[in-house]
Design a protein around this motif. Structure first.
Motif, PDB file in Angstrom:
ATOM      1  N   ARG A   1     -24.042  67.393  21.183  1.00  0.00           N
ATOM      2  CA  ARG A   1     -24.631  66.072  20.917  1.00  0.00           C
ATOM      3  C   ARG A   1     -24.559  65.186  22.148  1.00  0.00           C
ATOM      4  N   GLU A   2     -23.416  65.211  22.811  1.00  0.00           N
ATOM      5  CA  GLU A   2     -23.259  64.368  23.989  1.00  0.00           C
ATOM      6  C   GLU A   2     -24.184  64.813  25.118  1.00  0.00           C
ATOM      7  N   PHE A   3     -24.317  66.124  25.288  1.00  0.00           N
ATOM      8  CA  PHE A   3     -25.160  66.677  26.363  1.00  0.00           C
ATOM      9  C   PHE A   3     -26.628  66.318  26.149  1.00  0.00           C
ATOM     10  N   GLU A   4     -27.093  66.408  24.907  1.00  0.00           N
ATOM     11  CA  GLU A   4     -28.505  66.162  24.598  1.00  0.00           C
ATOM     12  C   GLU A   4     -28.776  64.725  24.153  1.00  0.00           C
ATOM     13  N   ARG A   5     -27.757  63.916  24.096  1.00  0.00           N
ATOM     14  CA  ARG A   5     -27.819  62.543  23.570  1.00  0.00           C
ATOM     15  C   ARG A   5     -28.445  62.506  22.176  1.00  0.00           C
ATOM     16  N   ILE A   6     -27.820  63.246  21.282  1.00  0.00           N
ATOM     17  CA  ILE A   6     -28.210  63.266  19.871  1.00  0.00           C
ATOM     18  C   ILE A   6     -27.265  62.324  19.123  1.00  0.00           C
ATOM     19  N   LEU A   7     -27.792  61.239  18.624  1.00  0.00           N
ATOM     20  CA  LEU A   7     -26.939  60.258  17.944  1.00  0.00           C
ATOM     21  C   LEU A   7     -26.263  60.886  16.721  1.00  0.00           C
ATOM     22  N   PRO A   8     -24.993  60.590  16.489  1.00  0.00           N
ATOM     23  CA  PRO A   8     -24.212  61.299  15.451  1.00  0.00           C
ATOM     24  C   PRO A   8     -24.420  60.772  14.036  1.00  0.00           C
ATOM     25  N   HIS A   9     -25.658  60.714  13.585  1.00  0.00           N
ATOM     26  CA  HIS A   9     -25.909  60.236  12.228  1.00  0.00           C
ATOM     27  C   HIS A   9     -25.324  61.185  11.186  1.00  0.00           C
ATOM     28  N   GLU A  10     -25.410  62.491  11.422  1.00  0.00           N
ATOM     29  CA  GLU A  10     -24.883  63.450  10.439  1.00  0.00           C
ATOM     30  C   GLU A  10     -23.361  63.363  10.308  1.00  0.00           C
ATOM     31  N   PRO A  11     -22.606  63.317  11.413  1.00  0.00           N
ATOM     32  CA  PRO A  11     -21.159  63.123  11.259  1.00  0.00           C
ATOM     33  C   PRO A  11     -20.803  61.833  10.530  1.00  0.00           C
ATOM     34  N   LEU A  12     -21.559  60.767  10.786  1.00  0.00           N
ATOM     35  CA  LEU A  12     -21.263  59.510  10.099  1.00  0.00           C
ATOM     36  C   LEU A  12     -21.579  59.607   8.604  1.00  0.00           C
TER      37      LEU A  12
END
Length: 411
Positions: A37-48
Motif C-alpha cells: 500500500r505504501e509503495f503504490e500509495r493505496i489509501l488504507p480504506h479496507e484496513p480502516l
C-alpha cells in the motif's frame, strides 16, 4: 479423494479484548499489505473498515458502554502492535483516541453520550486543527470563527495536517468563538460544505490523509460546540500528553517492524561481504551484533512507552476517584515528563535502527521494490512533530530549577 478443508476466516467483530487472538489476527491481515500500500500509495480504506468492525476505537470506553474497558497501558500496547503492522493506520487513529479521552469516555451531557454511542458502534473521529497561515509562537486564535446563524452557527475556513479525517465519520474542528475564546466543534464529515482534500505529500506517513480540510459556510448546531475550560477538553492541564505519547508509540512500533525486517533480510541473504568473518550471513558476528543492537533499541523503546502509559493510568485513577486537583496535576505532570523523555530517546533509537537495517542487508536491501526505506521515512516524519530539541530543553530546565513543563499544547 481427501476433501480440502478451508479454515474459517477470523471474526473481527468487536469490541475485541486487547489480549484477544482475533486482534492479533487483525494486525496480521493489516500488516500483510502495508508495504505494498505504501509503495503504490493505496489509501488504507479496507484496513480502516476492519478496524471499524473490530470496534478498535472503543478500546478505552467502559465495558457497560460497549467498549473494551482498556487501561492506558492496554491502549498503548495495542498501538505498538498496530504500528508494527502498519504505521500509517496506527497514526490515523491518534486523533480519534484523543477525542475519545477528551469528550466521549466520560460524557458530561447528552451530546457527549451520543458521541460515545457512535464510537462504540465503530465510528472514527478525525481532526481539523492547524491553520498554516496562523502565527503559532506563544499560541493564538484561529481564523476559523463561529459566526452566529439563527440558533446556531456557521464556519468557513481551511485546515491542514488533518490526520485521519479522510477516513473518519466525524471531525473535531478547532475554532474561535465570537468572543475570541477557543472551542471544539464536532461534526459529521458528510455535512454539506465540508471538503476533504487528499493533498498530503510528505516523505513518510504518506497514507494518513494528513491533508487539507475546507469548510464552506458549514452549519454548526449549538450542541456540537464545546468551549474550552479548565476541566473541559483542550483546557484540561496536560490533556495533550496522550497524543504526544501516541506519536512516540507509533515510532516504537516502527522500531519493532525494523527488527522483524532486519531478521528476515539477514535470513534470506545468500552471499555476504568480501571481508566478512563468516561465509554464512546468519553466522556473521558483526551482523548478529547489529541485530542485537536493533533488538535492544526496540526493547528500550517499548519499555519507555509502557512506563509512560502506567503514569497516565495513575493520573487517570486519581482523576476518576475525585482526588484533589493538586494531586491529579502532579500525577499528570509526571506522565508528561515521561512522555517527553521517551520521545527524546525513542526518536533517536528508531532513526538509528532504520539505518542499521541496511547494514544488515547491504546494497541489495536498497532495492526500491523492497520499500525498506519506508521505515526511516515514516519515523523521520513522525519525529518531526514537535522536535525533540524543544522537549529536551524544557526537560533540562525542569531538572535545573524545577520549572514544570507547560501544561498544554505539546506536553
Amino acid at each position: 479423494m481427501n476433501e480440502i478443508v478451508t479454515a474459517p476466516a477470523p471474526d473481527f467483530t468487536g469490541p475485541l479484548d486487547p489480549a484477544s487472538p482475533a486482534l492479533e489476527a487483525l494486525f496480521g491481515v493489516i500488516g500483510e499489505g502495508a508495504a505494498h500500500r505504501e509503495f503504490e500509495r493505496i489509501l488504507p480504506h479496507e484496513p480502516l473498515a476492519l478496524i471499524r468492525k473490530a470496534k478498535l476505537g472503543a478500546l478505552r470506553l467502559p465495558v457497560e458502554a460497549g467498549g473494551a474497558g482498556a487501561s492506558f497501558r492496554d491502549l498503548f500496547s495495542v498501538t505498538l502492535r498496530l504500528a508494527a503492522a502498519d504505521a500509517n493506520v496506527a497514526h490515523i487513529l491518534r486523533n480519534h483516541f484523543t477525542f475519545v479521552e477528551r469528550y466521549a469516555r466520560i460524557p458530561k451531557d447528552e451530546t457527549q453520550k451520543r458521541w460515545r454511542r457512535e464510537v462504540a458502534a465503530g465510528a472514527i473521529v478525525g481532526l481539523a486543527n492547524t491553520e498554516t497561515n496562523a502565527k503559532v509562537v506563544g499560541g493564538g486564535t484561529f481564523t476559523t470563527v463561529l459566526q452566529p446563524d439563527g440558533d446556531g452557527y456557521r464556519i468557513s475556513g481551511q485546515k491542514y495536517y488533518s490526520t485521519g479525517t479522510l477516513f473518519s465519520d466525524l471531525v473535531l474542528v478547532r475554532v474561535a468563538t465570537p468572543e475570541g475564546k477557543l472551542a471544539s466543534v464536532i461534526l459529521p464529515v458528510a455535512r454539506a460544505g465540508i471538503q476533504l482534500v487528499d493533498d498530503w505529500d510528505g516523505i513518510g506517513q504518506r497514507l494518513t490523509g494528513s491533508g487539507t480540510t475546507v469548510f464552506h459556510n458549514v452549519r454548526v448546531e449549538p450542541e456540537e460546540v464545546v468551549r474550552d475550560g479548565e476541566t473541559v477538553g483542550y483546557g484540561t492541564a496536560y490533556s495533550s500528553t496522550l497524543p504526544q505519547l501516541y506519536l512516540t508509540t507509533v515510532n516504537a512500533g516502527i522500531l519493532r517492524a525494523v527488527l522483524a525486517d532486519a531478521k528476515a533480510v539477514l535470513k534470506r541473504r545468500t552471499h555476504t561481504f568480501f571481508f566478512a568473518p563468516a561465509e554464512v550471513p546468519t553466522e556473521d558476528p558483526l551482523l548478529q551484533q547489529t541485530i542485537g543492537e536493533i533488538a535492544s533499541n526496540a526493547f528500550a523503546a517499548e519499555t519507555l512507552v509502557l512506563a509512560t502509559a502506567d503514569a497516565l493510568d495513575v493520573a487517570d485513577r486519581l482523576r476518576t476517584a475525585g482526588a484533589p486537583t493538586d494531586a491529579v496535576t502532579e500525577a499528570a505532570h509526571e506522565a508528561a515528563l515521561r512522555a517527553a523523555r521517551s520521545k527524546v530517546v525513542i526518536d533517536d533509537l528508531v532513526l538509528r535502527s532504520a539505518s542499521q537495517l541496511f547494514d544488515v542487508g547491504g546494497a541489495s536491501a536498497a532495492h526500491r521494490s523492497l520499500n525498506l526505506d519506508r521505515h526511516w521515512r515514516n519515523a523521520r516524519t513522525l519525529a518531526s512533530h514537535n522536535p525533540r530539541a524543544y522537549k529536551a530543553r524544557l526537560l533540562g530546565r525542569f531538572e535545573v530549577d524545577g520549572t514544570p513543563l507547560p501544561s498544554s499544547s505539546f506536553f
